[in-house]
Design an enzyme around this catalytic site. Structure first.
Site, PDB file in Angstrom:
ATOM      1  N   CYS A  85       0.852  -1.187   0.000  1.00  0.00           N
ATOM      2  CA  CYS A  85       0.000   0.000   0.000  1.00  0.00           C
ATOM      3  C   CYS A  85       0.889   1.238   0.000  1.00  0.00           C
ATOM      4  CB  CYS A  85      -0.850   0.027   1.261  1.00  0.00           C
ATOM      5  SG  CYS A  85      -1.723  -1.500   1.594  1.00  0.00           S
ATOM      6  N   LYS A  97       3.098  -2.143  -7.676  1.00  0.00           N
ATOM      7  CA  LYS A  97       4.462  -1.853  -8.124  1.00  0.00           C
ATOM      8  C   LYS A  97       5.471  -2.576  -7.257  1.00  0.00           C
ATOM      9  CE  LYS A  97       7.428   0.302 -10.715  1.00  0.00           C
ATOM     10  NZ  LYS A  97       7.559  -0.144 -12.112  1.00  0.00           N
TER      11      LYS A  97
HETATM   12  C1  BG6 Z   1       5.958  -6.883  -8.856  1.00  0.00           C
HETATM   13  C2  BG6 Z   1       5.717  -5.987 -10.047  1.00  0.00           C
HETATM   14  O1  BG6 Z   1       5.073  -6.554  -7.847  1.00  0.00           O
HETATM   15  O2  BG6 Z   1       7.285  -6.779  -8.371  1.00  0.00           O
HETATM   16  C3  BG6 Z   1       6.677  -6.364 -11.139  1.00  0.00           C
HETATM   17  O3  BG6 Z   1       4.376  -6.136 -10.515  1.00  0.00           O
HETATM   18  C4  BG6 Z   1       8.102  -6.277 -10.599  1.00  0.00           C
HETATM   19  O4  BG6 Z   1       6.506  -5.502 -12.256  1.00  0.00           O
HETATM   20  C5  BG6 Z   1       8.270  -7.157  -9.358  1.00  0.00           C
HETATM   21  O5  BG6 Z   1       9.008  -6.698 -11.593  1.00  0.00           O
HETATM   22  C6  BG6 Z   1       9.657  -6.979  -8.718  1.00  0.00           C
HETATM   23  O6  BG6 Z   1       9.753  -5.639  -8.268  1.00  0.00           O
HETATM   24  P1  BG6 Z   1      11.202  -5.035  -7.841  1.00  0.00           P
HETATM   25  O7  BG6 Z   1      10.882  -3.691  -7.296  1.00  0.00           O
HETATM   26  O8  BG6 Z   1      11.778  -5.983  -6.814  1.00  0.00           O
HETATM   27  O9  BG6 Z   1      12.043  -5.002  -9.084  1.00  0.00           O
END
Ligand code: BG6
Length: 605
Positions: A2, A600
């Site tokens: 969140c 994200k």
């Molecule tokens: C997920 C996202 O929650 O986390 C993906 O939807 C992302 O797009 C993945 O690649 C890993 O995130 P991070 O911040 O560890 O690169």
């Protein structure tokens, strides 16, 4: 995961609701099941408005702009504990409306705490762990009337990774704690604020104070004090000027953040190459990889796909024994065999993904925290702070949930490291010149192929099932292409090693079934047989590769890349597939920036 935001001014302001709404809009990518905001006046009057839905809808329906006061809290929710429902939206009051607060993260003993605190007379209105945080604070506050003490005592009740903001209605300050989820402090000319992430801060101030896990901050509009949550001892930390530009949190002339961020890739790639050329950090980082007998490169989602490509680059160009591992699988798979001389490169755009933090915690527990190298985009993130050595992606803020510019900078960084190792071994040859071409090659791909991507997006708008296949260097690109298609267009797409397709998945082929082939020229003979296996069964082969008469003749659709350099094809083929996934999504009528069910950064297991 969140997003939380809290701000304090000296005087009551009639625009507080507008500030809270804008800050929440900047955090939408962190969660968009539901949203809420509360304003508190100097007299302690609280006005809390929240509901299920996206910020733009809820803020309009509940008239957030009417909220007035000198302090406020906003929260964007991505549901874990408690269904998306008004009662589970945040912020939350305590039992007697003396406290109001919100959290980000995951309190894993939520159910037990609801039961235990209810037995002590607490009244819960929902099942959300954010509400549990407020009641855990209330439990101590009811006894001592001291919110500072309540913050330190609540941590003894709350299990999991979280961050929270809290205020007492009859008080004149805010408290916020960082316990495993991201949280930053922002210092303005007549306000102080906290937030889960920088986009909601930078439009107000670029004076940032990083916070570490186990710290909390007490603040009003002009003073802040950071303390250890365990001991209460004061921690001196001055603000730093963030170089990130707030315009990253605006779409500019683009329809969606994702399209903007795809088009930013040449610039961001150039920024990274410029940094790497000048940085003192690259050589020692490369030396560690060259000296390591075994290196695991570890990530989740798109970052894992980048690890796959990075592993090919490091093995084939640098002759470094590197193995890509899905972060969530690392401890069950390698926890017992990890050795003191192993190197672990953790790669994460956000630097907060729980799966990565779990790996960090495992390695720390094994006394191997020093074996951790980091690759991050968000400076000040947990992964950056806990890596002995790290390299930044310099992609600037990436708002769209689906990774694009951070992904390409991840693989370019791995390519640069592999070439650095090759240089050390006297075998770099012309690779450095090719690496320097990357920004231009990406720009040429976007300019030259977006039309074809849009046309295919329209042609396949009703398609909900396809494959993307890669071979050797492009295997990771095929995985990432499939990730993009699934993540934003909701069409099912599996990424696979092309040589594996005949061992079973070939059964899926019917007339017209679309299979994308991402190929270098050097692998075209192998790819030709894999293409023929599908086209001879009336499947449709869409081949993305540098110009090749043989591949073009054998493919149903041929999509020529503007550059033929083998080591650039993994990058350029993904850029094309990003554009295809984006246009396919828009054709299907979906929002490519905030896909359903996704977030994200996932800070829960
Ligand atoms: C997920 C996202 O929650 O986390 C993906 O939807 C992302 O797009 C993945 O690649 C890993 O995130 P991070 O911040 O560890 O690169």
């Amino acid at each position: 995961m969140c997003g939380i935001f809290g701000i304090m001014y000296a005087e009551d302001r009639s625009d507080l609701g507008t500030v809270l709404t804008k800050a929440a809009e900047c955090l939408t990518y962190r969660g968009y099941d539901s949203v809420g905001a509360v304003a508190v006046t100097r007299q302690g009057q609280a006005d809390l408005r929240k509901d299920v839905g996206k910020i733009e809808d809820v803020a309009a329906r509940l008239k957030f702009h009417e909220l007035e006061g000198n302090r406020g809290i906003a929260q964007l929710r991505w549901a874990t504990f408690g269904v998306p429902a008004q009662r589970n939206a945040q912020p939350h009051f305590d039992t007697h409306h003396r406290l109001v607060g919100a959290h980000n993260g995951n309190v894993i003993n939520t159910v037990q705490l609801i039961r235990d605190l209810s037995a002590k007379g607490h009244i819960f209105r929902g099942e959300n762990d954010g509400e549990v945080v407020v009641h855990a604070l209330e439990e101590s506050y009811n006894k001592h009337g001291d919110l500072d003490r309540a913050v330190r005592e609540a941590r003894l009740l709350l299990k999991g990774d979280y961050a929270f903001i809290i205020t007492a209605l009859d008080g004149d300050r805010l408290f916020a704690a960082k316990m495993g989820s991201s949280l930053y402090l922002g210092v303005g000319p007549d306000f102080i604020l906290v937030s889960s992430d920088l986009p909601s801060i930078l439009w107000l101030t670029n004076r940032i104070v990083t916070l570490n896990d186990g710290e909390y901050v007490e603040f009003n509009q002009e003073h802040y004090e950071i303390r250890s949550i365990e001991t209460g001892s004061k921690i001196e930390r001055l603000p730093i000027e963030s170089k990130l530009s707030p315009d990253s949190a605006s779409k500019g002339d683009y329809a969606f953040f994702m399209q903007k961020e795809i088009h930013e890739q040449p610039d961001r790639c150039q920024a990274l190459l410029d940094f790497l050329a000048a940085s003192e950090e690259v050589r020692p980082f490369a030396e560690e990889l060259a000296a390591s007998k075994r290196t695991y490169i570890i990530g989740s989602g798109s970052s894992y796909n980048a690890c796959v490509i990075g592993s090919y680059y490091l093995n084939r160009i640098g002759a470094c024994s590197t193995y890509p591992v899905v972060a969530s699988a690392f401890s069950e798979h390698f926890g017992e065999s990890i050795r003191p001389d192993d190197t672990c490169v953790l790669i994460s755009q956000s630097g907060e993904t729980k799966d990565l933090i779990n790996v960090l915690n495992l390695l720390t527990k094994r006394g191997l925290a020093n074996n951790v190298l980091g690759v991050v985009n968000v400076l000040g993130s947990t992964l950056m702070m806990r890596s002995r050595r790290y390299l930044p992606l310099l992609s600037n803020l990436e708002i769209a949930v689906a990774a694009t510019k951070t992904f390409t900078n991840q693989i370019v960084l791995f390519l640069a490291l592999a070439i650095e190792v090759a240089k050390m071994k006297g075998r770099a040859g012309t690779l450095i010149k090719i690496l320097q071409k990357t920004p231009r090659a990406i720009a040429d791909t976007i300019a030259g192929m977006e039309g074809a991507a849009a046309e295919l997006g329209s042609r396949y708008r009703d398609c909900n099932d396809m494959y993307t296949l890669g071979y050797s260097l492009t295997y990771g690109s095929a995985l990432e292409a499939a990730q993009k298609i699934k993540e934003i267009s909701y069409a099912h797409c599996e990424g696979m090693y092309s040589a594996e397709f005949k061992h079973g998945p070939l059964a899926i082929i019917t007339e017209g079934y679309p299979v994308f082939y991402l190929s270098t020229l050097e692998d075209r003979q192998m790819m030709l047989s894999h293409i023929n296996e599908v086209t001879c069964r009336q499947g449709t082969a869409l081949t993305v590769s540098p110009p090749s008469e043989e591949l073009e003749k054998s493919s149903s659709v041929f999509l020529p890349l503007p550059h033929a350099d083998q080591i650039l094809v993994p990058v350029l083929s993904v850029v094309f597939m990003q554009l295809f996934a984006y246009h396919l999504t828009v054709e299907k009528g979906f929002d490519p920036d905030y896909p359903r069910n996704c977030s994200k950064t996932i800070t829960v297991d």
